[in-house]
Enzyme design. Structure first.
Site, mmCIF file in Angstrom:
data_model
loop_
_atom_site.group_PDB
_atom_site.id
_atom_site.type_symbol
_atom_site.label_atom_id
_atom_site.label_comp_id
_atom_site.label_asym_id
_atom_site.label_seq_id
_atom_site.Cartn_x
_atom_site.Cartn_y
_atom_site.Cartn_z
ATOM 1 N N LYS A 42 -2.680 -30.930 2.535
ATOM 2 C CA LYS A 42 -4.059 -30.734 3.009
ATOM 3 C C LYS A 42 -4.321 -31.446 4.341
ATOM 4 C CE LYS A 42 -5.508 -28.545 -0.727
ATOM 5 N NZ LYS A 42 -5.976 -27.187 -0.748
ATOM 6 N N TYR A 50 0.838 -1.194 0.000
ATOM 7 C CA TYR A 50 0.000 0.000 0.000
ATOM 8 C C TYR A 50 0.881 1.255 0.000
ATOM 9 C CZ TYR A 50 -3.814 -3.270 0.892
ATOM 10 O OH TYR A 50 -4.713 -4.300 0.783
ATOM 11 N N GLN A 72 -16.775 -36.038 2.496
ATOM 12 C CA GLN A 72 -15.718 -35.626 1.554
ATOM 13 C C GLN A 72 -14.466 -35.082 2.239
ATOM 14 O OE1 GLN A 72 -16.532 -33.567 -2.136
ATOM 15 N NE2 GLN A 72 -18.700 -34.023 -1.899
ATOM 16 N N CYS A 93 -7.513 -22.299 3.962
ATOM 17 C CA CYS A 93 -8.116 -22.453 2.630
ATOM 18 C C CYS A 93 -8.433 -21.100 1.994
ATOM 19 C CB CYS A 93 -9.393 -23.279 2.738
ATOM 20 S SG CYS A 93 -10.688 -22.479 3.717
HETATM 21 S S1 SF4 Z 1 -10.575 -22.060 7.723
HETATM 22 FE FE1 SF4 Z 1 -10.354 -21.152 5.705
HETATM 23 S S2 SF4 Z 1 -11.983 -19.632 5.642
HETATM 24 FE FE2 SF4 Z 1 -11.698 -20.135 7.794
HETATM 25 S S3 SF4 Z 1 -10.266 -18.607 8.526
HETATM 26 FE FE3 SF4 Z 1 -9.092 -20.402 7.930
HETATM 27 S S4 SF4 Z 1 -8.495 -19.902 5.856
HETATM 28 FE FE4 SF4 Z 1 -10.164 -18.538 6.314
#
Ligand code: SF4
Ligand SMILES: Cc1cc2nc3c(=O)[nH]c(=O)nc-3n(C[C@H](O)[C@H](O)[C@H](O)COP(=O)(O)O)c2cc1C
Length: 653
Positions: A439, A182, A429, A354
């Site tokens: 993951k 910024y 899932q 995520c």
């Molecule tokens: S789980 Fe996913 S959506 Fe929730 S705070 Fe963490 S990164 Fe963000």
């Protein structure tokens, strides 16, 4: 007994004392009203973090000039005394729980568009067509206005005015955003600053703006008001500030009157270096904070992927930093500090990095929320699940994310809940989603939901296929059908028997070896993640996607990294390509009206999902049961949709 005693020890910042070492890392959250006035939604969102036990709450990117200085749809502002009344309400609400309230002041500079700036030309430090300049790349968004020397001095005063507004509103301090590309960062970095006046060129000139902002504010607000800054420790662009320059800037900020420094990273060309994906390790920006901590005597903090209380406690105990800043861990569970402090670490809902519910939604122009915590951003209505007067008997069919979330909320509301899952394990899932590289956290999230079901005393029955008769035997008052989705396997493609399903690969039912040619029909999220798995085995991957781009609804930061990885690893991506025929060793597809083919040893089918359990829903309704359909069973979508849908289903029984 005090758990994690270093993390939960007091910290003196300036003339004030934080009750612990946890500061919420700023988040711009698109919650104020359209004119930037502060909404109850934003007050409640930040109050929840104070209630959850953070030592200080930072509120992200309040523009010191509005609308020219804002970015995207984030309308937080501190440029006008009109915000004082509501900001004061916010300050009181946060301080009630013993947390300090520290708004973050910023100006977007060039990092905005004329549209976001509501028709104004964005301000920039240099508007030169210099090849290396980040701004030259950014200005493709449209023309910009290069600030004159006079305007820069006025800009300093805008920061000063905004800080005074926050002080009048009852804030405990302000944080000046000098990082993430910024305006202040645009002055600092040779990558964005090609000026030839006193604000450009030498290091001394490039830091002048930031230093003047700090000196100006300190003079205006007096010694008792906390003045902090988020500064770059590393920029991740070609022509970046050197490490020595970052350290020297920190020293000069201390001298100018800063009470604390929060060391961040990244210009916006490298978003994943700012808001990291799951690929990054815990404490991913710590290395840039260490030399700064050694160079200054004011408190220094780090942010980035901090998730685990023991890790944070060790950072403080070892003297690596004085405090930690957490954004997503506290979005996912604002009660992280309280739970950690009481030693209830296994009750902390784990953020899976995520970005889907938080930054992903902000980028779409929606308010911030969370894929695993649908209450985030909806605290006003959802933070307290009230006990019902007339508890019901509820059957939840399906133990995936939506079903588990629905069962938890229904149980919290006081209903007697039985969760039925046909598989031998809960998770749906989630059991597949944690398989691709990096993951693993998804498995932790699954386990958190399973443990929460037990904490809420939900009766769980697994390994039982549910039929109308099963439900009749249970005699519930309400049924929630959250039977998830199944992969689409019927398509107008000849030779589909020569393919294997992506889900079977994830499940481990089909094993694909190394050094093979793998073609994937479909380019959505699952297809791409399976592609990443295949790359890990040194396979040569091709992706055939009907749409103009791969990645489907993948969140922006992840998508950028995915495209880079696919390019680096020579994945052959065919977009606007429709598969027509699959033979044992090739896929024939149509692209731009022409027939093409890719050869392959293995062909994976990953073309989306369809809802499961639709027949059962019809039967239940015909038999007179109040039936709510939730999650993928209603419409296949993402985790962020499943948890919200499940939450509402649990409330609506
Ligand atoms: S789980 Fe996913 S959506 Fe929730 S705070 Fe963490 S990164 Fe963000
Ligand atoms: C939704 C969202 C909004 C953010 N907004 C800001 C912001 O306004 N100002 C800022 O300095 N950083 C912002 N960040 C970056 C975070 O403060 C933090 O530095 C980054 O997410 C890494 O830390 P974490 O792993 O704890 O999330 C934002 C991050 C997210 C996820």
């Amino acid at each position: 007994m005090q758990h994690f005693p270093h993390l939960f020890s007091e910290l003196k910042i300036g003339k004030r004392t934080l009750k612990n070492r946890i500061i919420t890392s700023p988040t711009g959250e698109t919650m104020p009203s359209f004119d930037g006035s502060i909404s109850t939604q934003v007050v409640d969102y930040y109050t929840e973090k104070a209630k959850g036990g953070a030592g200080a709450v930072t509120w992200g990117i309040l523009a010191v000039e509005f609308p020219r200085g804002k970015t995207g749809d984030v309308k937080n502002r501190a440029d006008t005394p009109k915000v004082i009344k509501d900001m004061n309400r916010m300050a009181e609400s946060i301080q009630r729980y013993g947390a300090l309230f520290i708004p973050q002041l910023f100006h977007a500079g060039a990092m905005t568009t004329a549209e976001a700036a509501e028709g104004n030309l964005p301000a920039c430090v240099s508007d030169k067509e210099v090849e290396h300049l980040y701004i030259s790349r950014y200005r493709k968004a449209g023309p910009m206005h290069e600030l004159t020397t006079e305007e820069i001095k006025e800009m300093v005063q805008k920061f000063v005015k905004a800080a005074k507004i926050c002080q009048r509103a009852g804030a405990d301090g302000v944080n000046i955003h000098c990082a993430h590309g910024y305006l202040v960062n645009q002055f600092l970095s040779p990558d964005t600053n090609a000026r030839t006046d006193e604000y450009g060129g030498s290091f001394e000139n490039r830091i002048r703006f930031g230093i003047e902002v700090i000196e100006g504010i300190r003079k205006a607000v007096g010694p008792d008001f906390i003045l902090g800054a988020r500064i770059p420790g590393r920029e991740w662009v070609t022509n970046a500030m050197t490490e020595e320059e970052c350290v020297e800037f920190a020293r000069r900020m201390e001298k100018a009157g800063c009470d604390y420094l929060d060391v961040s990273a990244g210009l916006n060309m490298s978003q994943a270096k700012v808001i990291e994906t799951e690929v990054y390790p815990q404490g991913s920006k710590l290395d840039y904070a260490l030399p700064i901590k050694a160079a200054v005597s004011i408190p220094v903090g780090t942010n980035g992927m901090l998730r685990d209380p023991q890790f944070c406690d060790d950072l403080i105990r070892e003297g690596k930093v004085d405090f930690v800043l957490m954004a997503r861990a506290l979005i996912c569970d604002p009660y992280w500090p309280q739970k950690a402090s009481e030693g209830r670490v296994d009750e902390i809902r784990p953020c899976i990095s995520c970005n889907d519910g938080c930054m992903g939604r902000v980028r779409l122009g929606y308010h911030l929320s969370c894929a695993l915590n649908p209450v985030a951003g909806r605290e006003t209505h959802l933070s307290k699940v009230l006990k019902v007067q007339d508890p019901k008997k509820v059957a939840v069919i399906g133990g995936g994310l939506a079903g588990m979330q629905a069962a938890i909320v229904a149980a919290q509301a006081g209903h007697c809940v039985t969760l039925l899952e046909q598989d031998n394990q809960l998770g749906g899932q989630l059991n597949l989603a944690h398989v691709p590289p990096h993951k693993e956290k998804i498995k932790e999230a699954r386990d958190w939901f399973i443990a929460e079901l037990a904490r809420q005393k939900v009766e769980v029955k697994t390994g039982e296929k549910v039929s109308l008769q099963t439900i009749e035997a249970l005699k519930p008052d309400s049924v929630i059908v959250a039977t998830g989705a199944v992969p689409i396997d019927k398509l107008p493609i000849e030779g589909l028997e020569n393919t294997v399903q992506a889900w079977d690969v994830l499940r481990g039912d089909v094993t694909i070896g190394e050094n093979q040619k793998v073609a994937i029909i479909g380019g959505g999220i699952v297809a791409c993640e399976v592609g990443q798995m295949m790359l890990g085995k040194n396979n040569q991957v091709s992706v055939i996607e009907m749409l103009p781009q791969i990645g489907g609804a993948l969140e922006d930061i992840h998508l950028t990294d995915l495209l880079i990885e696919f390019q680096e690893k020579n994945v052959a991506v065919y977009v606007n390509a429709t598969a027509k025929k699959v033979e044992k060793d090739k896929v024939v597809f149509e692209k731009d009206g022409k027939e093409e083919a890719v050869s392959a040893d293995v062909i994976i089918l990953s073309v989306g999902q369809k809802s499961a359990g639709t027949e059962l829903v019809k039967e239940l309704r015909a038999a007179g049961y109040k039936t709510i359909v939730a999650g993928d069973a209603k419409k296949p979508a993402k985790f962020v949709n499943a948890t919200l849908d499940g939450f509402y289903a649990g409330l609506d029984v």
